[in-house]
Write a protein that holds these residues in place. Structure first.
Motif, PDB file in Angstrom:
ATOM      1  N   THR A 355      41.746  33.744  56.351  1.00  0.00           N
ATOM      2  CA  THR A 355      41.053  33.654  55.066  1.00  0.00           C
ATOM      3  C   THR A 355      40.808  35.072  54.554  1.00  0.00           C
ATOM      4  O   THR A 355      40.837  36.031  55.318  1.00  0.00           O
ATOM      5  CB  THR A 355      39.722  32.917  55.197  1.00  0.00           C
ATOM      6  OG1 THR A 355      38.909  33.602  56.164  1.00  0.00           O
ATOM      7  CG2 THR A 355      39.931  31.475  55.653  1.00  0.00           C
ATOM      8  N   GLY A 356      40.595  35.194  53.290  1.00  0.00           N
ATOM      9  CA  GLY A 356      40.388  36.521  52.726  1.00  0.00           C
ATOM     10  C   GLY A 356      39.393  36.491  51.591  1.00  0.00           C
ATOM     11  O   GLY A 356      38.928  35.433  51.175  1.00  0.00           O
ATOM     12  N   GLU A 357      39.064  37.665  51.099  1.00  0.00           N
ATOM     13  CA  GLU A 357      38.120  37.808  49.994  1.00  0.00           C
ATOM     14  C   GLU A 357      38.895  38.209  48.746  1.00  0.00           C
ATOM     15  O   GLU A 357      39.698  39.129  48.767  1.00  0.00           O
ATOM     16  CB  GLU A 357      37.077  38.870  50.333  1.00  0.00           C
ATOM     17  CG  GLU A 357      36.001  39.030  49.263  1.00  0.00           C
ATOM     18  CD  GLU A 357      34.918  40.023  49.654  1.00  0.00           C
ATOM     19  OE1 GLU A 357      34.108  40.382  48.780  1.00  0.00           O
ATOM     20  OE2 GLU A 357      34.888  40.431  50.830  1.00  0.00           O
ATOM     21  N   GLY A 358      38.638  37.491  47.652  1.00  0.00           N
ATOM     22  CA  GLY A 358      39.332  37.773  46.406  1.00  0.00           C
ATOM     23  C   GLY A 358      38.469  38.539  45.430  1.00  0.00           C
ATOM     24  O   GLY A 358      37.699  39.424  45.804  1.00  0.00           O
ATOM     25  N   GLY A 359      38.563  38.199  44.161  1.00  0.00           N
ATOM     26  CA  GLY A 359      37.747  38.844  43.135  1.00  0.00           C
ATOM     27  C   GLY A 359      38.390  40.081  42.546  1.00  0.00           C
ATOM     28  O   GLY A 359      39.496  40.490  42.918  1.00  0.00           O
ATOM     29  N   ASP A 360      37.658  40.688  41.627  1.00  0.00           N
ATOM     30  CA  ASP A 360      38.161  41.846  40.878  1.00  0.00           C
ATOM     31  C   ASP A 360      37.734  43.194  41.453  1.00  0.00           C
ATOM     32  O   ASP A 360      38.397  44.205  41.208  1.00  0.00           O
ATOM     33  CB  ASP A 360      37.650  41.793  39.429  1.00  0.00           C
ATOM     34  CG  ASP A 360      38.165  40.587  38.670  1.00  0.00           C
ATOM     35  OD1 ASP A 360      39.375  40.317  38.744  1.00  0.00           O
ATOM     36  OD2 ASP A 360      37.357  39.924  37.992  1.00  0.00           O
ATOM     37  N   VAL A 361      36.620  43.224  42.180  1.00  0.00           N
ATOM     38  CA  VAL A 361      35.999  44.509  42.521  1.00  0.00           C
ATOM     39  C   VAL A 361      36.925  45.394  43.342  1.00  0.00           C
ATOM     40  O   VAL A 361      37.085  46.588  43.063  1.00  0.00           O
ATOM     41  CB  VAL A 361      34.662  44.301  43.235  1.00  0.00           C
ATOM     42  CG1 VAL A 361      34.081  45.653  43.686  1.00  0.00           C
ATOM     43  CG2 VAL A 361      33.664  43.597  42.322  1.00  0.00           C
ATOM     44  N   GLY A 362      37.556  44.841  44.376  1.00  0.00           N
ATOM     45  CA  GLY A 362      38.432  45.659  45.212  1.00  0.00           C
ATOM     46  C   GLY A 362      39.581  46.268  44.435  1.00  0.00           C
ATOM     47  O   GLY A 362      39.961  47.421  44.654  1.00  0.00           O
ATOM     48  N   HIS A 363      40.125  45.492  43.521  1.00  0.00           N
ATOM     49  CA  HIS A 363      41.236  45.981  42.701  1.00  0.00           C
ATOM     50  C   HIS A 363      40.770  47.116  41.798  1.00  0.00           C
ATOM     51  O   HIS A 363      41.465  48.121  41.626  1.00  0.00           O
ATOM     52  CB  HIS A 363      41.778  44.818  41.865  1.00  0.00           C
ATOM     53  CG  HIS A 363      43.145  45.039  41.310  1.00  0.00           C
ATOM     54  ND1 HIS A 363      44.223  45.458  42.072  1.00  0.00           N
ATOM     55  CD2 HIS A 363      43.633  44.887  40.046  1.00  0.00           C
ATOM     56  CE1 HIS A 363      45.301  45.551  41.312  1.00  0.00           C
ATOM     57  NE2 HIS A 363      44.971  45.218  40.086  1.00  0.00           N
ATOM     58  N   VAL A 364      39.581  46.959  41.232  1.00  0.00           N
ATOM     59  CA  VAL A 364      39.024  48.002  40.360  1.00  0.00           C
ATOM     60  C   VAL A 364      38.695  49.253  41.159  1.00  0.00           C
ATOM     61  O   VAL A 364      38.943  50.381  40.699  1.00  0.00           O
ATOM     62  CB  VAL A 364      37.792  47.470  39.608  1.00  0.00           C
ATOM     63  CG1 VAL A 364      37.053  48.600  38.908  1.00  0.00           C
ATOM     64  CG2 VAL A 364      38.208  46.399  38.607  1.00  0.00           C
ATOM     65  N   VAL A 365      38.152  49.079  42.356  1.00  0.00           N
ATOM     66  CA  VAL A 365      37.852  50.230  43.219  1.00  0.00           C
ATOM     67  C   VAL A 365      39.126  51.020  43.492  1.00  0.00           C
ATOM     68  O   VAL A 365      39.150  52.260  43.406  1.00  0.00           O
ATOM     69  CB  VAL A 365      37.199  49.773  44.538  1.00  0.00           C
ATOM     70  CG1 VAL A 365      37.196  50.907  45.560  1.00  0.00           C
ATOM     71  CG2 VAL A 365      35.780  49.290  44.292  1.00  0.00           C
TER      72      VAL A 365
END
Length: 436
Positions: A355-365
């Motif tokens: 399983t993993g964590e999605g979302g926008d924050v990591g991409h923006v970082v």
């Protein structure tokens, strides 16, 4: 097909190596300050201007603030959306952003390091190109262009200006999916010849719109921007433009681009040599122009194939998932599920799951780090263009109703003038995007 703004040889040269940056006239009749070096990295606390906050722009505003940036501008042609965006930002940072309906004010302001483009698709590349020409780094939502020509220009603009430009292909920054792609590239499921991508939904009937006076809260002229002007219809704003060729790219460009980007990444392929489209518009009697049942096959020169299935009226996707990508190797398979993945052996037995964590924050970082280091980001505009181009080619094949032969060098359409004519669009006078 070559364009008046930049020929294909020049485009390929710009892609091959970034040139020294220089201050050049910004597109859309704006001029960058010639004293501002456009090769600079973003400030310690980068300041962003966000174009469009009705949907994705609000989510990106949160992500950028969470990642340590400040929002200096909110630009939206809908004054209601701008007001909501202001409240969102005021609740998370002390700096009060400037509110405007015209994103070109962001380009004029030397204090803004980054332009975030979250307007409708027909604005994506023209705004991104304008941002590069004005010396801004750019984060542009998917798809990165409305047509193939714009994608080429966006890559050329980024390279010429020495700017970091990333597309919102968030899965490129999700750790578990990076791990899955790493396993594919390492040969853990053997040679991989095929990837299946899909997106399923149950979208409503959009009805038949009525031409009327634009509402008082909407700057309709700026909403249309570079697209040739058309009368306002009451079933377009703010989402149904996706299903009109004049502004959008259908489900293939809306959600298919995410899956196709992962498929292309995993297979390690660039441009196809053949594109086939099947399906049509079957479900509703309404104004939708784009297909609601769409199956596209892309053949690549490395003896690899990608297929995409998009159903806008049936929510059951492959393996009971609404969205996904499966990679089929000679020794097993890997299926991307949500933000994670599953591994199967040749007897279809699941032998691993992450399983993993999605979302926008990591991409923006990751993007913000690259604006400081000036290294290319995980979703660099060139990769964004290559993946978006698959969507454009699938749509073009659908519109001309025949198989496309394309060049493995750059994806251009070979031997079909009618199809090649859809490589670019017409623009409102004076607003055609140009590399500075």
């Amino acid at each position: 097909m070559p364009s008046p703004a930049i020929d294909r040889r020049s485009f390929l040269q710009l892609v091959a190596a970034a040139t020294a940056a220089s201050s050049l006239p910004a597109t859309l009749a704006l001029v960058a300050d010639e004293t501002t070096p456009v090769s600079k990295s973003a400030a310690e606390i980068p300041v962003v201007g966000i174009m469009g906050v009705n949907g994705r722009g609000s989510a990106l505003a949160k992500a950028f603030m969470t990642a340590g940036a400040q929002v200096g501008y909110i630009a939206d042609v809908d004054e209601r959306a701008a007001a909501k965006g202001l409240e969102l930002v005021k609740g998370q940072q002390q700096l009060a952003p400037t509110i405007t309906d015209d994103f070109r004010r962001i380009l004029d302001d030397k204090a803004i390091d980054i332009l975030v483009v979250a307007a409708p698709n027909h604005w994506h590349a023209p705004a991104a190109i304008a941002g590069c020409n004005a010396g801004k780094h750019v984060y542009v939502e998917k798809p990165c262009s409305h047509n193939p020509h714009e994608g080429e220009l966006a890559v050329a603009a980024a390279r010429k200006a020495g700017r970091i430009v990333a597309m919102g292909s968030q899965r490129r920054s999700w750790t578990a999916i990076q791990e899955a792609i790493g396993k594919i590239h390492a040969g853990e499921i053997g040679p991989v010849h095929y990837a299946r991508a899909w997106y399923n939904n149950r979208r409503p009937n959009i009805g038949h719109g009525v031409v009327e006076t634009p509402p008082s809260w909407l700057n309709w002229k700026l909403w249309q921007g570079p697209a040739p002007e058309r009368p306002f219809k009451n079933n377009l704003v703010h989402y149904n433009w996706h299903w009109h060729w004049h502004y959008g790219n259908g489900e293939l460009g809306n959600n298919g681009v995410h899956a196709l980007d992962v498929a292309r990444w995993g297979l390690g392929v660039d441009f196809p040599i053949e594109v086939t489209s099947g399906g049509g518009k079957y479900r509703h009697d309404d104004d939708q122009e784009t297909p609601d049942t769409h199956l596209v096959t892309f053949n690549f020169p490395q003896k690899k194939t990608v297929s995409w299935e998009g159903l806008s009226w049936s929510p059951l996707g492959s393996m009971a998932n609404q969205f996904g990508v499966s990679f089929h190797g000679e020794e097993g398979s890997i299926v991307i599920v949500d933000a994670g993945y599953k591994v199967f052996d040749l007897k279809n037995k699941e032998i691993g799951a992450v399983t993993g964590e999605g979302g926008d924050v990591g991409h923006v970082v990751n993007f913000l780090k690259c604006t400081k280091s000036l290294e290319l980001p995980p979703a660099d505009i060139l990769d964004g263009h290559k993946s978006t181009l698959l969507c454009h080619l699938g749509n073009i094949a659908h519109r001309v109703k025949r198989v496309l032969t394309t060049s493995e060098k750059d994806g251009s359409i070979v031997g079909d003038e009618k199809a090649a004519a859809l490589w670019k669009r017409e623009y409102r006078e004076g607003m055609e995007p140009k590399v500075g």
